[in-house]
Design an enzyme around this catalytic site. Structure first.
Site, PDB file in Angstrom:
ATOM      1  N   ASP A   1       0.836  -1.240   0.010  1.00 39.42           N
ATOM      2  CA  ASP A   1       0.021   0.013   0.107  1.00 39.42           C
ATOM      3  C   ASP A   1       0.872   1.119   0.112  1.00 39.42           C
ATOM      4  O   ASP A   1       1.801   1.335   0.589  1.00 39.42           O
ATOM      5  CB  ASP A   1      -0.679   0.022   0.996  1.00 39.42           C
ATOM      6  CG  ASP A   1      -1.966   1.073   1.116  1.00 39.42           C
ATOM      7  OD1 ASP A   1      -3.081   0.522   1.125  1.00 39.42           O
ATOM      8  OD2 ASP A   1      -1.647   2.254   0.924  1.00 39.42           O
TER       9      ASP A   1
ATOM     10  N   ASN B   1     -12.882  -3.376   2.810  1.00 39.12           N
ATOM     11  CA  ASN B   1     -13.969  -2.471   2.869  1.00 39.12           C
ATOM     12  C   ASN B   1     -15.001  -2.710   1.612  1.00 39.12           C
ATOM     13  O   ASN B   1     -14.355  -2.713   0.694  1.00 39.12           O
ATOM     14  CB  ASN B   1     -13.431  -1.215   2.827  1.00 39.12           C
ATOM     15  CG  ASN B   1     -12.372  -0.907   4.131  1.00 39.12           C
ATOM     16  OD1 ASN B   1     -12.934  -1.377   5.205  1.00 39.12           O
ATOM     17  ND2 ASN B   1     -11.387  -0.313   4.016  1.00 39.12           N
TER      18      ASN B   1
ATOM     19  N   GLN C   1     -14.396   2.057   1.472  1.00 35.81           N
ATOM     20  CA  GLN C   1     -13.968   1.799   0.397  1.00 35.81           C
ATOM     21  C   GLN C   1     -13.700   2.906  -0.506  1.00 35.81           C
ATOM     22  O   GLN C   1     -14.601   3.769  -0.613  1.00 35.81           O
ATOM     23  CB  GLN C   1     -14.891   0.775  -0.335  1.00 35.81           C
ATOM     24  CG  GLN C   1     -14.148   0.476  -1.723  1.00 35.81           C
ATOM     25  CD  GLN C   1     -15.009  -0.769  -2.448  1.00 35.81           C
ATOM     26  OE1 GLN C   1     -16.125  -1.223  -2.092  1.00 35.81           O
ATOM     27  NE2 GLN C   1     -14.290  -1.453  -3.257  1.00 35.81           N
TER      28      GLN C   1
ATOM     29  N   HIS D   1     -10.214  -5.570  -2.849  1.00 40.64           N
ATOM     30  CA  HIS D   1      -8.955  -5.860  -2.612  1.00 40.64           C
ATOM     31  C   HIS D   1      -9.201  -6.201  -0.844  1.00 40.64           C
ATOM     32  O   HIS D   1      -9.869  -5.773  -0.154  1.00 40.64           O
ATOM     33  CB  HIS D   1      -8.056  -4.587  -2.738  1.00 40.64           C
ATOM     34  CG  HIS D   1      -8.655  -3.214  -2.214  1.00 40.64           C
ATOM     35  ND1 HIS D   1      -9.640  -2.454  -2.834  1.00 40.64           N
ATOM     36  CD2 HIS D   1      -8.524  -2.659  -0.995  1.00 40.64           C
ATOM     37  CE1 HIS D   1     -10.112  -1.479  -2.279  1.00 40.64           C
ATOM     38  NE2 HIS D   1      -9.392  -1.507  -1.026  1.00 40.64           N
TER      39      HIS D   1
ATOM     40  N   HIS E   1      -6.933  -5.918   2.676  1.00 39.68           N
ATOM     41  CA  HIS E   1      -5.851  -5.420   3.362  1.00 39.68           C
ATOM     42  C   HIS E   1      -5.269  -6.158   4.201  1.00 39.68           C
ATOM     43  O   HIS E   1      -5.905  -6.813   4.990  1.00 39.68           O
ATOM     44  CB  HIS E   1      -5.968  -4.058   3.970  1.00 39.68           C
ATOM     45  CG  HIS E   1      -6.627  -3.062   3.412  1.00 39.68           C
ATOM     46  ND1 HIS E   1      -5.850  -1.980   3.162  1.00 39.68           N
ATOM     47  CD2 HIS E   1      -8.063  -2.763   2.879  1.00 39.68           C
ATOM     48  CE1 HIS E   1      -6.700  -0.946   2.439  1.00 39.68           C
ATOM     49  NE2 HIS E   1      -8.018  -1.271   2.375  1.00 39.68           N
TER      50      HIS E   1
HETATM   51  P1  AMP Z   1     -10.038   1.086   0.260  1.00 40.62           P
HETATM   52  O1  AMP Z   1      -9.903   2.376   1.480  1.00 40.62           O
HETATM   53  O2  AMP Z   1     -10.044  -0.219   1.103  1.00 40.62           O
HETATM   54  O3  AMP Z   1     -10.488   1.205  -0.789  1.00 40.62           O
HETATM   55  O4  AMP Z   1      -8.460   1.120   0.333  1.00 40.62           O
HETATM   56  C1  AMP Z   1      -7.695   1.482  -0.889  1.00 40.62           C
HETATM   57  C2  AMP Z   1      -6.044   1.353  -0.477  1.00 40.62           C
HETATM   58  O5  AMP Z   1      -5.445   1.542  -1.500  1.00 40.62           O
HETATM   59  C3  AMP Z   1      -5.652   2.664   0.513  1.00 40.62           C
HETATM   60  O6  AMP Z   1      -4.850   1.972   1.793  1.00 40.62           O
HETATM   61  C4  AMP Z   1      -4.674   3.395  -0.391  1.00 40.62           C
HETATM   62  O7  AMP Z   1      -3.665   3.762   0.461  1.00 40.62           O
HETATM   63  C5  AMP Z   1      -4.315   2.417  -1.358  1.00 40.62           C
HETATM   64  N1  AMP Z   1      -3.888   2.778  -2.713  1.00 40.62           N
HETATM   65  C6  AMP Z   1      -4.467   3.797  -3.685  1.00 40.62           C
HETATM   66  N2  AMP Z   1      -4.031   3.698  -4.657  1.00 40.62           N
HETATM   67  C7  AMP Z   1      -2.793   3.008  -4.754  1.00 40.62           C
HETATM   68  C8  AMP Z   1      -1.741   2.952  -5.577  1.00 40.62           C
HETATM   69  N3  AMP Z   1      -1.587   3.444  -6.712  1.00 40.62           N
HETATM   70  N4  AMP Z   1      -0.884   1.991  -5.223  1.00 40.62           N
HETATM   71  C9  AMP Z   1      -0.760   1.288  -4.007  1.00 40.62           C
HETATM   72  N5  AMP Z   1      -1.929   1.687  -2.924  1.00 40.62           N
HETATM   73  C10 AMP Z   1      -2.836   2.496  -3.143  1.00 40.62           C
END
Ligand code: AMP
Ligand code: ZN
Length: 136
Positions: A32, A88, A95, A101, A103
């Site tokens: 992440d 999420n 989300q 995805h 985590h």
């Molecule tokens: P969510 O809030 O469950 O949708 O999580 C999205 C996650 O993706 C967050 O923890 C962000 O920090 C991560 N994220 C968003 N864009 C990228 C990216 N380009 N590369 C790696 N992580 C990302």
């Protein structure tokens, strides 16, 4: 099974570079960009599914098996003390990227992170009513 507008489709399929810690035919696991703790990773299926509600059973099953494998690897390599698996679904639940995805968040005794919610105290009657609402 790709969404041309989706950044995680591009990352999962290698069109955008990422710090990949695992890859197979169906999944890519990346670090992440804004980690909650050292080693915070995201398990991404290569096919596009909006979230858990759209995920095929086989992909869901394989994702949790992969989470287990990586959890063991993180405990071994990063010496974390524990690990949260967070997933999420929809904006109201936090989300922000609408490609399924999971985590994987390694936890350390002194990491000062919290993955928490406000607790409530429903009565037994209220719990019974909720139970019936769900299964009824
Ligand atoms: P969510 O809030 O469950 O949708 O999580 C999205 C996650 O993706 C967050 O923890 C962000 O920090 C991560 N994220 C968003 N864009 C990228 C990216 N380009 N590369 C790696 N992580 C990302
Ligand atoms: Zn996608």
């Amino acid at each position: 099974m790709r969404d041309e507008q989706c950044i995680f489709c591009k990352i999962a399929n290698g069109e955008i570079p990422s710090k990949t810690i695992y890859e197979d035919e169906d999944f890519r696991v990346i670090l992440d960009l804004e980690p909650a703790a050292k080693g915070h990773s995201l398990i991404l299926p290569k096919n596009h599914y909006r979230n858990l509600l759209e995920l095929p059973d086989e992909t869901a099953a394989n994702a949790i098996v992969l989470a287990k494998k990586l959890a063991i690897q993180m405990k071994d390599k990063l010496k974390c003390d524990g690990l949260n698996v967070v997933q999420n679904n929809e904006e109201v639940a936090g989300q922000t990227v609408f490609h399924f995805h999971m985590h994987l968040i390694p936890r350390y005794k002194d990491d000062n992170q919290k993955i928490d919610w406000e607790k409530s105290k429903p009565s037994q009657e209220e719990l019974e009513a909720i139970k019936n609402e769900i299964i009824g």
